[in-house]
Each structure stands twice: as C-alpha cells, then as structure tokens.
Scaffold this motif. Structure first.
Motif, PDB file in Angstrom:
ATOM      1  N   UNK A  73      53.275  61.459 -34.358  1.00  0.00           N
ATOM      2  CA  UNK A  73      53.780  60.366 -33.511  1.00  0.00           C
ATOM      3  C   UNK A  73      53.131  59.023 -33.839  1.00  0.00           C
ATOM      4  N   UNK A  74      51.821  59.049 -34.131  1.00  0.00           N
ATOM      5  CA  UNK A  74      51.131  57.803 -34.468  1.00  0.00           C
ATOM      6  C   UNK A  74      51.673  57.224 -35.766  1.00  0.00           C
ATOM      7  N   UNK A  75      51.852  58.065 -36.774  1.00  0.00           N
ATOM      8  CA  UNK A  75      52.355  57.594 -38.066  1.00  0.00           C
ATOM      9  C   UNK A  75      53.757  57.025 -37.936  1.00  0.00           C
ATOM     10  N   UNK A  76      54.587  57.654 -37.137  1.00  0.00           N
ATOM     11  CA  UNK A  76      55.944  57.135 -36.911  1.00  0.00           C
ATOM     12  C   UNK A  76      55.890  55.774 -36.233  1.00  0.00           C
ATOM     13  N   UNK A  77      54.950  55.633 -35.287  1.00  0.00           N
ATOM     14  CA  UNK A  77      54.816  54.350 -34.577  1.00  0.00           C
ATOM     15  C   UNK A  77      54.355  53.258 -35.529  1.00  0.00           C
ATOM     16  N   UNK A  78      53.390  53.595 -36.408  1.00  0.00           N
ATOM     17  CA  UNK A  78      52.930  52.613 -37.397  1.00  0.00           C
ATOM     18  C   UNK A  78      54.090  52.167 -38.283  1.00  0.00           C
ATOM     19  N   UNK A  79      54.898  53.112 -38.729  1.00  0.00           N
ATOM     20  CA  UNK A  79      56.033  52.764 -39.587  1.00  0.00           C
ATOM     21  C   UNK A  79      57.010  51.829 -38.881  1.00  0.00           C
ATOM     22  N   UNK A  83      36.541  58.107 -34.494  1.00  0.00           N
ATOM     23  CA  UNK A  83      36.864  58.050 -33.077  1.00  0.00           C
ATOM     24  C   UNK A  83      37.290  59.417 -32.560  1.00  0.00           C
ATOM     25  N   UNK A  84      37.394  59.510 -31.246  1.00  0.00           N
ATOM     26  CA  UNK A  84      37.708  60.792 -30.614  1.00  0.00           C
ATOM     27  C   UNK A  84      38.927  60.673 -29.698  1.00  0.00           C
ATOM     28  N   UNK A  85      39.812  59.746 -30.008  1.00  0.00           N
ATOM     29  CA  UNK A  85      41.015  59.595 -29.180  1.00  0.00           C
ATOM     30  C   UNK A  85      42.013  60.716 -29.473  1.00  0.00           C
ATOM     31  N   UNK A  86      42.777  61.075 -28.459  1.00  0.00           N
ATOM     32  CA  UNK A  86      43.877  62.002 -28.664  1.00  0.00           C
ATOM     33  C   UNK A  86      45.028  61.267 -29.346  1.00  0.00           C
ATOM     34  N   UNK A  87      46.008  62.032 -29.799  1.00  0.00           N
ATOM     35  CA  UNK A  87      47.182  61.412 -30.425  1.00  0.00           C
ATOM     36  C   UNK A  87      47.863  60.453 -29.465  1.00  0.00           C
ATOM     37  N   UNK A  88      47.972  60.870 -28.218  1.00  0.00           N
ATOM     38  CA  UNK A  88      48.612  60.016 -27.211  1.00  0.00           C
ATOM     39  C   UNK A  88      47.817  58.729 -27.006  1.00  0.00           C
ATOM     40  N   UNK A  89      46.499  58.848 -26.943  1.00  0.00           N
ATOM     41  CA  UNK A  89      45.663  57.654 -26.764  1.00  0.00           C
ATOM     42  C   UNK A  89      45.807  56.696 -27.943  1.00  0.00           C
ATOM     43  N   UNK A  90      45.858  57.247 -29.153  1.00  0.00           N
ATOM     44  CA  UNK A  90      46.021  56.406 -30.334  1.00  0.00           C
ATOM     45  C   UNK A  90      47.350  55.671 -30.322  1.00  0.00           C
ATOM     46  N   UNK A  91      48.408  56.378 -29.954  1.00  0.00           N
ATOM     47  CA  UNK A  91      49.731  55.744 -29.886  1.00  0.00           C
ATOM     48  C   UNK A  91      49.734  54.661 -28.808  1.00  0.00           C
ATOM     49  N   UNK A  92      49.110  54.961 -27.667  1.00  0.00           N
ATOM     50  CA  UNK A  92      49.054  53.989 -26.563  1.00  0.00           C
ATOM     51  C   UNK A  92      48.291  52.734 -26.978  1.00  0.00           C
ATOM     52  N   UNK A  93      47.143  52.931 -27.632  1.00  0.00           N
ATOM     53  CA  UNK A  93      46.348  51.785 -28.082  1.00  0.00           C
ATOM     54  C   UNK A  93      47.104  50.948 -29.112  1.00  0.00           C
ATOM     55  N   UNK A  94      47.794  51.627 -30.028  1.00  0.00           N
ATOM     56  CA  UNK A  94      48.559  50.888 -31.034  1.00  0.00           C
ATOM     57  C   UNK A  94      49.692  50.110 -30.382  1.00  0.00           C
ATOM     58  N   UNK A  95      50.326  50.691 -29.374  1.00  0.00           N
ATOM     59  CA  UNK A  95      51.401  49.994 -28.657  1.00  0.00           C
ATOM     60  C   UNK A  95      50.868  48.720 -28.005  1.00  0.00           C
TER      61      UNK A  95
END
Length: 356
Positions: free
Chosen positions: A170-176, A306-318
């Motif tokens: 999910x994070x990689x898709x968001x970055x793209x 870092x120790x963020x979950x996938x959801x946390x990483x996506x949220x931070x990137x958003x």
C-alpha cells in the motif's frame, strides 16, 4: 507521590523566591504556568520565565541590539538591582517581564497582518550587510545541489523498483501516485536554487537581520491599548530574513488540504514594509518548495528504518503530501504575483523608452 509533588512545588517556590530577591519585589502570590510564573507583587504583576543557560547569551544580546536600534515592540526585560538582565540559579536562567493579558479584540487575519508588519519593522531596524566568502557560497551551492540531485535520482530509482513488482505494498502504491507531484516540487526547487546562485555567485555581501526564531501568534501578545509585542526571543539569531518567514509558512501549511490565500497575503503584507531582494526571494522559494518531509518518509521506509506499521507509513506520507500540495499553492501564487510585477515593470520601461 503527593509528597514528591509537594516537595517539587516547595523547591520551585524556594527557587522563585531566591530569584525574585534579586529584583527587590515583595511577592504576594505566584501562579504556575510551567516555565512561566505569574508573579503578583507590591509593584505590579510580572512574568518570570526560566530557560536553559546556553539559550540566554545570544537571546539577551539580540534583544538589547533591537532596543538600541529603536525597536521597542518587545516585551521589556527588567534588570535586577545590580543591573543584570537575567539571574542564573540552580542550573536555570531566569528573566523578568511585565505580564500582558493579551486581549485580542480584532480578527485572526488582522492579528497576523499586525504581527507581520511588526516583524518587517523589526527586520528593517536590524538589517545589516555582512561579507561572505564567495568560495564558501560556491561550496554550499555544490553540496546542496548534489544532495538534491541525489534525492531526485533516489526517487526515480525507487519508483522504477516499485513498478517492476507484481504486487506493490500500500505504501509503494501511494508513493507511485504521488511521484509526479514530488518530482515537480524537486525540479522547481533545483531550478530556483540554480537561478539564485547565478544571480549571487559574484556578490560579496548578504543581508542579515535579527530574527525572532519562533514566529507565531502565541509569541505576539497585546497590551491593554491593543499594541502588539513579541515575546520568547530565546531562539533569536542574526540570519537572513527567510529564517523567520519559512518556518511560519511551512507550519501554516501543515494541515488538511487548503488553499491558504491568507498565508500569501500575510507574506506580502510583510514585503510591503520590508521588500526582499530578487535573489532573497528566489532562495526562499527554493527552500519553501523543497519536499524534504515527503522524501524523508520514503527513504526511511525504503531503508527499513523506524517502527511504523504499514498503515502509519501510508498515513504519514498522506500528511506530507497534503503539506506538499498546500505549499505548492503558496509557491504558485507567489510565482504568479512576481511574474505580474515583472510584466508591469517591463511595460513601464517600454512606455518610457524613446521611439526608435
């Protein structure tokens, strides 16, 4: 637990009492507001603030410099009986000011405009040209440009690696999905930075001012007459003016998606009273547009830090993407205004030039 709290309070009261002896105040009552104490005394109501000693030297020096230049919209710092501006006690530095109730009668937008007018006036009264080493500037330029180009290469390579996968996270898709906007911001920053250097590489001087270091409405208070005063100069410094402007604009953009026309208006209200030179504005535009926060999130994820979950990483990137887009709106509005100003200047020159 309560005994410890009472002991801590007693220690603080004892420290406060020892410090206030230096001002010959008869203290009637003290209210605790953390690092600031509201002191009721026989000579009025005061604010006693404590800071770490290493913050105190430049802070007091810069406040005195502004006073000597004729800038008096700083909450005054009172001297002790032996003419000191601060008291060192038990590893803390204390200074005393009048207590202002900070009653704002106007709208939020007007408060910002008044604050930026005062900031511009403070910069005007403290402006000073200093010599710079041309080789040092060139070295800074090359280091920064290399770093930003490396960031650009990293993003290109990261996107390539993501797009080669059968299944992206999910994070990689968001970055793209954000890649185009991040890349545009990077290219814009690099372009402005290169233009700034071309205009300044032969210049031997830059303008500096006394910066506040932490500009915000929390640090701009009002007296009973409605006059505004800056407080909290502990982070003040001698630096180019954008050191005050950039952090405020970025902080204002850290929110949900919004087209902050007010932010641009506040900036240009400042520029009416303290115009930036073309090269100063170019450098500020470059730093403002640079998508450093978004890049940091991507790099940390890529490196496994870092120790963020996938959801946390996506949220931070958003959130960083919202910041990027909010800043992009400011940058484009500034660009539009500056282009109109240049066009108007060129039109006047053409009208004044004699016919061929």
């Amino acid at each position: 637990m309560r005994e410890n709290e009472n002991q801590q309070t007693n220690n603080w009261d004892r420290d406060t009492g020892e410090v206030l002896k230096e001002y010959a105040l008869y203290v009637q009552y003290i209210e605790d507001f953390g690092r600031v104490k509201k002191v009721y005394s026989d000579r009025g109501t005061f604010a006693l603030k404590s800071i770490l000693p290493h913050n105190g030297i430049d802070f007091i020096k810069n406040v005195q410099k502004l006073y000597h230049r004729g800038y008096n919209r700083i909450v005054p710092i009172y001297q002790t009986m032996d003419q000191r501006y601060a008291v060192l006690h038990n590893g803390r530095l204390y200074y005393l000011m009048p207590w202002l109730n900070n009653e704002r009668n106007g709208e939020r937008d007007e408060s910002h405009k008044q604050m930026f007018r005062e900031l511009a006036r403070m910069h005007t009264l403290s402006v000073k040209e200093i010599e710079v080493d041309i080789e040092e500037r060139e070295s800074h330029y090359e280091r920064t440009l290399d770093s930003w180009n490396n960031e650009k290469d990293f993003m290109d390579e990261y996107i390539d690696s993501c797009e080669k996968k059968w299944y992206m996270s999910p994070f990689e898709m968001t970055v793209c999905s954000f890649f185009t906007d991040i890349s545009q911001a990077l290219r814009y920053s690099i372009k402005k930075f290169e233009t700034w250097y071309e205009k300044t590489k032969e210049s031997e001087k830059i303008r500096t001012v006394v910066t506040h270091g932490k500009v915000s409405l929390k640090h701009f208070v009002y007296d009973e007459r409605g006059y505004g005063y800056f407080i909290n100069f502990e982070n003040s410094n001698t630096a180019p003016p954008h050191f005050d402007l950039l952090p405020f604009l970025v902080k204002s953009a850290r929110t949900y998606p919004v087209q902050c026309d007010d932010c641009v208006d506040w900036l240009y209200n400042y520029l009416r009273y303290f115009p930036l030179k073309e090269e100063e504005l170019l450098l500020m535009q470059s730093y403002l547009a640079f998508p450093g926060s978004a890049l940091e999130i991507v790099k940390n994820y890529s490196d496994g830090r870092g120790h963020r979950t996938e959801l946390d990483n996506v949220t931070q990137l958003q959130r960083q993407f919202w910041l990027l887009k909010n800043i992009e709106y400011m940058v484009m509005k500034i660009e539009e205004i500056e282009q109109k100003k240049k066009a108007a200047t060129e039109a006047v020159k053409e009208e004044q030039s004699p016919p061929s």
